[in-house]
Each structure stands twice: as C-alpha cells, then as structure tokens.
Scaffold this motif. Structure first.
Motif: not given
Length: 500
Positions: A308-309, A318-320, A326-334
C-alpha cells in the motif's frame, strides 16, 4: 500439515479436556496445533470490537459475547507523549507497521482505519524520507472488570468446544485503553542523494520536534537549504468536532494540533484479549492450526501494508498500470482474511501476489531514484558546439551512467558507433547520431579517441542535451591533412520504464 477445518474434532477435544494444561500443550504441538496465549495486550483496536465480545483467532472475526454484563473500572490517569521519527528503510517501516497495524494470530489490522491510515502516506528511498510526528494521550491502564462470568448459555456449551468456538471464538475483549492520536507525515524528496544526506545530517541523530514553533522553523530552514520538496498530511482520531483540513503546511499543522488538544475526547485505541480458559479452565487453550500458518499470515499482512505504501508513492501513470493487480490483491486479502488460515491454496496465492507486486513496486521506486540521479548529471555535459580537442592526457570523455549497481531493476544497454579515416587533404570528419527513438532513454555516453598520440583532432556535441533524451549527436573532426579514429558509445534504458 495445514488444517482444513478450524473446528477441533470431537474425539480430539475430549482428549484435550481430560488432560492437564501442560499435557494439552504437548499433544497439540505433536499434532501441529497452536497453544494460545492466555492474555493478549496492546492489540490495535478494530472497528468491529466491543467490550465483552468474542474474537476468533483463526478467522480474525468478532463474535457474540459469552459474558454476563460487566462494568469496567474508570480510568482518570492519562499519559501524554510526543514522538518524532524518520522512516528511511524497510526495517523502520516494518517497525511502524508493527506498532500501528500488527496483531496476533489472525487478529490483524488489514483495513485502513484511523489508527493506521497514515501508513499509506509513508515514502522512503535513496532520495526521499518521511518524518512522522505524533502527539498522543492514552489511559495509563486498561478499563476492565475485576471478574468476568460466562452466561448460562455459554456455560452449557463448554462440553462442546467446537460449538462454543463457533459462537464465541477463543478470546473475549476484557479491556480497552482509550486515547487520542494526532499524526502528521512530512514526505521529503530531494533532487539527489547528496541533498538528502545533507538534509538528514542537519538534524544529527534526532528527528526534529516539529510540533514546537522553534522545531518547525528549524525543520523548514533545513528543507529550504537542502532544496527539499515537501508534502504534508495529517491524520487524527479521538476528538470531537470538525478537525481543520488541508492543504497542509507546517504552520497549519501547528494550528490544527492546538485545536486538537482542546477538543480531544478519546476513543478506543488498544484492546486487551483474555482467553476463555482463564474463567473456564476446562475450555481448551488451543486451535488445530499450525504456528507456521500464523507466521505466514503475519508476513502477508506486513507485506500488504508495504505494498500500500509503495503503491501510493508511485506516479499516477504507474498506479494506473498496476491498478487492477493492486486492487485484486488488496481487496482480496481483506475479503478473504477469515479463511486464509484454513485455505492453504489462497494463502499461498496471496503470498505470491504480494511478492510479485512488491517486486514491481520496488523496481519502480528504484528506477525513480535512478531517474532523479540522471537529472543531476545533465549539467555535466559540455555545451552544444563546444569544441574539445584531443590531447595526450585524455582519450575518453564520459558523461552520465554506463553501469548501475544499486538495483537490478535498472538495466542499461549500450551501442558503439565508430569512425576511422586515413589522411587526406584538409579535414576528415563524421557526425555520430543515435536515434531519435522514443523507445530508448539515454542515460550516459562516452566519446573515445582510439589514438593515444594527441593527433586525433577534436569533437563537439551537436545537440543541446543527450542524457534523458532519445537522440544523440556528436561530431568529430581530424587535424588538417590527418586521419582520425573515434568512437561514440551510447548507454540507454527502455523508455517505457522511466515515465516519470
């Protein structure tokens, strides 16, 4: 062995119930399970927590309460702290995560809430660092009861540990420490490693105390003297009213802090968890999950905050590029936190996703550092048309980078252009050209005189700037009635990796 069920088999539970605690521990270790601690203190408070509610350490979720109503003692003694620290390494960042988001077993902070929101604003690299300034007040002791008692319904389930765990978890929240936190993050970016080193050295071993007028002034003087680019953010919790908002400056931070101190009210910051076996000794102090699984989960959640940082510190383009991954990983873990301890396939999958993303983001940061260094060597190039005569003491003129050992993410290619001519009436000359080619970004170049007797003539640059461009032009010329032998070496990287 990775367990496929969080429930302890009935026969296994019966054996545990019939054994003393020490023998329970031995049996559990032999079968790959985990003996839980009786009390967990200083756990970051989560939004789903309430005093008395249960907590399942395998799923990480809050459950219903197994306790009769209790009134915690009231705390009137508070401790006030101010703390300042620079984050400039992975080790320091991980310590920050440990303090603000790390839990125990699978009771971890993976959701971005008030206590941990500032973590995603931290940036650090060779040319950047983040100063964290924190003011806080907190109860000296936990608000808790002298005794706790199970409800009649909970007592009736003690003979069926699987059902008890399902309803009430492994622990109950026995105490809370309330407090307030005001955290300002000062992201500092330099134009060179030398500038950053000078900036940090100006404070010596101690981070500046920017919550005082004198300390803030000293900090801003260092920022100005070292030509530092500064971004400021504020996060706060435990107050009443509407906190002042940005855009933030160091002066406005002091105003907001003054307002905060007048309006801090306190909110739950830290939780104390107590295992049910402390009030029901016959309840097994164990789960059939290997300790290695809990270690793997802790590592995964630490990497989640690292990702995240790093992601938030990347340029928008690069975020795009990485947004979907990134979204699949972050939301997936949560979303899957409650099953990761019992689903080895998902756990391994998210561990791999974390490593892949962290590797990509670390490479981007490394290339940003390199790009910053390139900007600093551009002025070392000679001027357009400035003639440089070959002499007996120098046969090579080098500018920029031909190699880079700080990171494997920086891959430098090279190509060499040659011109050799024999003697002729008048001058012999050649124009070396590389590009223009938008696929490449030039990071260094060398002019080489292949003769070493001082008679090879002269050269000059035929364009304003070569480094950080996609085109190079260098002209060479022999002495009158002489031949010459010159080479131009161009060092370049793939431009698509350096869109900064």
């Amino acid at each position: 062995m990775i367990a496929t069920s969080v429930q302890i088999a009935d026969g296994y539970s019966a054996r545990l119930l019939a054994m003393p605690k020490q023998e329970q521990s031995s049996l559990l270790k032999d079968n790959g399970g985990t003996v839980l601690e009786q009390v967990i203190s200083n756990l970051p408070w989560q939004d789903a927590f309430t005093l008395g509610c249960g907590v399942d350490v395998v799923t990480g979720t809050s459950t219903g309460s197994a306790l009769k109503h209790f009134e915690p003692n009231s705390n009137t003694v508070k401790q006030f702290t101010e703390n300042y620290r620079f984050i400039q390494s992975d080790e320091q960042m991980n310590r920050e995560i440990e303090a603000s988001a790390s839990g125990k077993y699978n009771v971890q902070g993976v959701v971005i809430n008030g206590s941990a929101a500032y973590l995603s604003k931290v940036e650090y690299s060779e040319v950047s660092t983040t100063l964290i300034a924190e003011y806080g007040s907190q109860d000296v002791q936990y608000a808790e009861a002298e005794t706790y008692e199970l409800t009649d319904e909970a007592k009736s389930l003690l003979g069926n540990p699987s059902e008890f765990r399902k309803r009430y978890g492994d622990y109950f929240i026995s105490g809370v420490r309330r407090g307030s936190r005001f955290i300002a993050t000062y992201t500092c970016k330099a134009n060179s490693v030398q500038q950053m080193d000078e900036f940090k050295a100006s404070f010596g071993a101690e981070a500046p105390e920017v919550f005082s007028a004198e300390g803030s002034t000293r900090f801003m003087q260092a920022v100005s003297q070292s030509s530092i680019s500064l971004t400021v953010n504020v996060d706060a919790e435990g107050y009443q009213g509407v906190v002042p908002s940005g855009p933030w400056t160091p002066e406005k931070v002091l105003e907001a802090l003054e307002w905060f101190k007048k309006n801090e009210q306190g909110s739950p910051l830290r939780a104390k968890l107590t295992h049910y076996s402390t009030i029901a000794p016959q309840y097994p102090q164990s789960v059939d999950i290997s300790p290695d699984i809990f270690v793997s989960l802790r590592q995964l959640y630490t990497k989640l905050w690292d990702v995240r940082s790093r992601y938030d510190s990347c340029p928008q383009n690069y975020q795009d590029q990485l947004k979907q991954e990134y979204t699949a990983f972050d939301y997936g873990v949560v979303a899957n936190q409650n099953i990761l301890a019992t689903d080895s396939t998902k756990l391994l999958d998210y561990q791999q996703k974390a490593d892949d993303l962290l590797s990509k983001l670390t490479d981007i940061v490394a290339r940003m550092d390199f790009y910053t260094k390139l900007k600093n060597v551009v002025p070392t190039e000679p001027g357009n048309g400035q003639e440089i005569k070959e002499g007996s003491g120098q046969q090579t003129w080098a500018y920029g980078y031909s190699t880079y050992t700080k990171s494997d993410a920086v891959v430098i290619h090279s190509t060499q252009l040659n011109y050799k001519a024999s003697g002729h009436v008048g001058h012999r000359g050649n124009t070396f050209e590389f590009g223009p080619n938008g696929n490449y970004l030039i990071v260094g170049w060398q002019v080489v005189s292949n003769w070493n007797d001082g008679t090879n003539g002269s050269w000059w640059k035929g364009t304003d700037q070569i480094i950080l461009g996609s085109y190079a032009c260098v002209r060479v010329r022999s002495k009158y009635d002489r031949g010459c032998d010159w080479s131009l070496i161009i060092y370049y990287v793939d431009a698509k990796d350096y869109q900064f």
